[in-house]
Design an enzyme around this catalytic site. Structure first.
Site, PDB file in Angstrom:
ATOM      1  N   CYS A 107     -61.545  11.561 -20.142  1.00 58.68           N
ATOM      2  CA  CYS A 107     -60.763  12.967 -19.587  1.00 58.68           C
ATOM      3  C   CYS A 107     -61.091  13.126 -18.160  1.00 58.68           C
ATOM      4  O   CYS A 107     -60.470  13.752 -17.365  1.00 58.68           O
ATOM      5  CB  CYS A 107     -61.630  14.198 -20.254  1.00 58.68           C
ATOM      6  SG  CYS A 107     -61.107  14.383 -21.977  1.00 58.68           S
ATOM      7  N   GLU A 166     -57.925  24.232 -27.436  1.00 55.79           N
ATOM      8  CA  GLU A 166     -57.463  23.078 -26.371  1.00 55.79           C
ATOM      9  C   GLU A 166     -56.664  22.248 -27.232  1.00 55.79           C
ATOM     10  O   GLU A 166     -55.731  21.544 -26.992  1.00 55.79           O
ATOM     11  CB  GLU A 166     -58.787  22.593 -25.841  1.00 55.79           C
ATOM     12  CG  GLU A 166     -58.285  21.437 -24.917  1.00 55.79           C
ATOM     13  CD  GLU A 166     -59.574  20.469 -24.568  1.00 55.79           C
ATOM     14  OE1 GLU A 166     -59.788  20.452 -23.331  1.00 55.79           O
ATOM     15  OE2 GLU A 166     -60.417  20.201 -25.402  1.00 55.79           O
ATOM     16  N   HIS A 210     -54.879  18.353 -16.325  1.00 56.27           N
ATOM     17  CA  HIS A 210     -55.976  18.328 -15.680  1.00 56.27           C
ATOM     18  C   HIS A 210     -56.662  17.208 -15.737  1.00 56.27           C
ATOM     19  O   HIS A 210     -56.542  16.188 -16.684  1.00 56.27           O
ATOM     20  CB  HIS A 210     -56.883  19.715 -16.116  1.00 56.27           C
ATOM     21  CG  HIS A 210     -57.431  19.537 -17.323  1.00 56.27           C
ATOM     22  ND1 HIS A 210     -58.532  20.114 -17.782  1.00 56.27           N
ATOM     23  CD2 HIS A 210     -57.034  18.962 -18.463  1.00 56.27           C
ATOM     24  CE1 HIS A 210     -59.123  19.857 -18.924  1.00 56.27           C
ATOM     25  NE2 HIS A 210     -57.871  19.015 -19.579  1.00 56.27           N
ATOM     26  N   ASP A 240     -48.857  27.920 -17.068  1.00 58.06           N
ATOM     27  CA  ASP A 240     -47.790  27.024 -17.881  1.00 58.06           C
ATOM     28  C   ASP A 240     -46.877  26.000 -17.112  1.00 58.06           C
ATOM     29  O   ASP A 240     -46.450  26.250 -16.034  1.00 58.06           O
ATOM     30  CB  ASP A 240     -46.835  27.795 -18.489  1.00 58.06           C
ATOM     31  CG  ASP A 240     -45.968  27.099 -19.672  1.00 58.06           C
ATOM     32  OD1 ASP A 240     -46.730  26.277 -20.388  1.00 58.06           O
ATOM     33  OD2 ASP A 240     -45.113  27.552 -19.736  1.00 58.06           O
ATOM     34  N   HIS A 241     -47.312  24.672 -17.629  1.00 54.55           N
ATOM     35  CA  HIS A 241     -46.505  23.428 -16.833  1.00 54.55           C
ATOM     36  C   HIS A 241     -46.867  23.155 -15.726  1.00 54.55           C
ATOM     37  O   HIS A 241     -46.280  22.995 -14.418  1.00 54.55           O
ATOM     38  CB  HIS A 241     -45.041  23.585 -17.007  1.00 54.55           C
ATOM     39  CG  HIS A 241     -44.435  23.488 -18.485  1.00 54.55           C
ATOM     40  ND1 HIS A 241     -44.455  24.344 -19.237  1.00 54.55           N
ATOM     41  CD2 HIS A 241     -44.078  22.239 -18.925  1.00 54.55           C
ATOM     42  CE1 HIS A 241     -44.089  23.880 -20.542  1.00 54.55           C
ATOM     43  NE2 HIS A 241     -43.767  22.597 -20.296  1.00 54.55           N
ATOM     44  N   HIS A 289     -54.811  14.382 -17.634  1.00 51.66           N
ATOM     45  CA  HIS A 289     -54.123  13.994 -19.096  1.00 51.66           C
ATOM     46  C   HIS A 289     -53.525  15.672 -19.374  1.00 51.66           C
ATOM     47  O   HIS A 289     -54.045  16.562 -18.557  1.00 51.66           O
ATOM     48  CB  HIS A 289     -55.280  13.763 -20.049  1.00 51.66           C
ATOM     49  CG  HIS A 289     -56.420  14.570 -19.983  1.00 51.66           C
ATOM     50  ND1 HIS A 289     -57.334  14.554 -19.103  1.00 51.66           N
ATOM     51  CD2 HIS A 289     -56.658  15.799 -21.285  1.00 51.66           C
ATOM     52  CE1 HIS A 289     -58.359  15.446 -19.443  1.00 51.66           C
ATOM     53  NE2 HIS A 289     -57.835  16.110 -20.660  1.00 51.66           N
ATOM     54  N   HIS A 292     -52.635  19.030 -22.339  1.00 51.49           N
ATOM     55  CA  HIS A 292     -52.802  19.647 -23.404  1.00 51.49           C
ATOM     56  C   HIS A 292     -51.540  20.765 -23.708  1.00 51.49           C
ATOM     57  O   HIS A 292     -51.278  21.275 -22.616  1.00 51.49           O
ATOM     58  CB  HIS A 292     -54.152  20.521 -23.545  1.00 51.49           C
ATOM     59  CG  HIS A 292     -55.528  19.831 -23.139  1.00 51.49           C
ATOM     60  ND1 HIS A 292     -55.729  18.977 -24.459  1.00 51.49           N
ATOM     61  CD2 HIS A 292     -56.177  19.462 -22.341  1.00 51.49           C
ATOM     62  CE1 HIS A 292     -56.973  18.353 -23.916  1.00 51.49           C
ATOM     63  NE2 HIS A 292     -57.202  18.720 -22.837  1.00 51.49           N
TER      64      HIS A 292
END
Length: 141
Positions: free
Chosen positions: A37, A130, A18, A85-86, A43, A45
């Site tokens: 960020c 996170e 994100h 996810d992904h 970037h 997580h």
């Protein structure tokens, strides 16, 4: 026999990227508020999400369960894994096209969708790690 109450939680890891950027702030304000960020390329997580059952769930005397963990797992797949996810949260999840994809808002997103697929009054808390040091908890307030 007296009623017994308990809590259950299930932890699920998911990866997503994100960019923290608010359409309500100027580019300069976004850089000031979100720092690195706010990188235009985003970037990622490796999040760890934890869904916990409600404040006073009764342990069923016949099954010995607050709820079947298989059912909770299915709900987590539907609400967290399939849509998040992904994924690039800002581009792939319509909710975040107008909402800044902070971990706080990811927790709200998960809560709002989990309460739709779980039985009424079962969800107690969504906790999102996170990083190892940054954790957000949301209880639907």
């Amino acid at each position: 026999m007296a009623e017994r109450f308990g809590y259950i939680s299930r932890v699920q890891s998911f990866s997503a990227c994100h960019r923290l950027h608010s359409v309500h702030l100027s580019d300069e304000e976004n850089r000031s508020v979100y720092g690195k960020c706010n990188n235009p390329n985003g970037h990622g997580h490796n999040y760890k999400g934890e869904s916990s059952s409600s404040t006073h769930p009764r342990i069923d005397p016949l099954t010995g369960m607050v709820m079947n963990l298989t059912d909770l797992k299915r709900c987590i797949e539907e609400v967290i894994m399939d849509p998040l996810d992904h994924k690039n949260l800002d581009r792939d999840v319509p909710y975040f096209s107008k909402v800044v994809s902070t971990t706080e808002n990811v927790a709200v997103y998960i809560w709002d969708h989990m309460v739709k697929v779980l039985p009424p009054n079962v969800l107690y808390e969504i906790k999102i790690h996170e990083t190892d040091k940054n954790i957000v908890m949301y209880r639907g307030e």
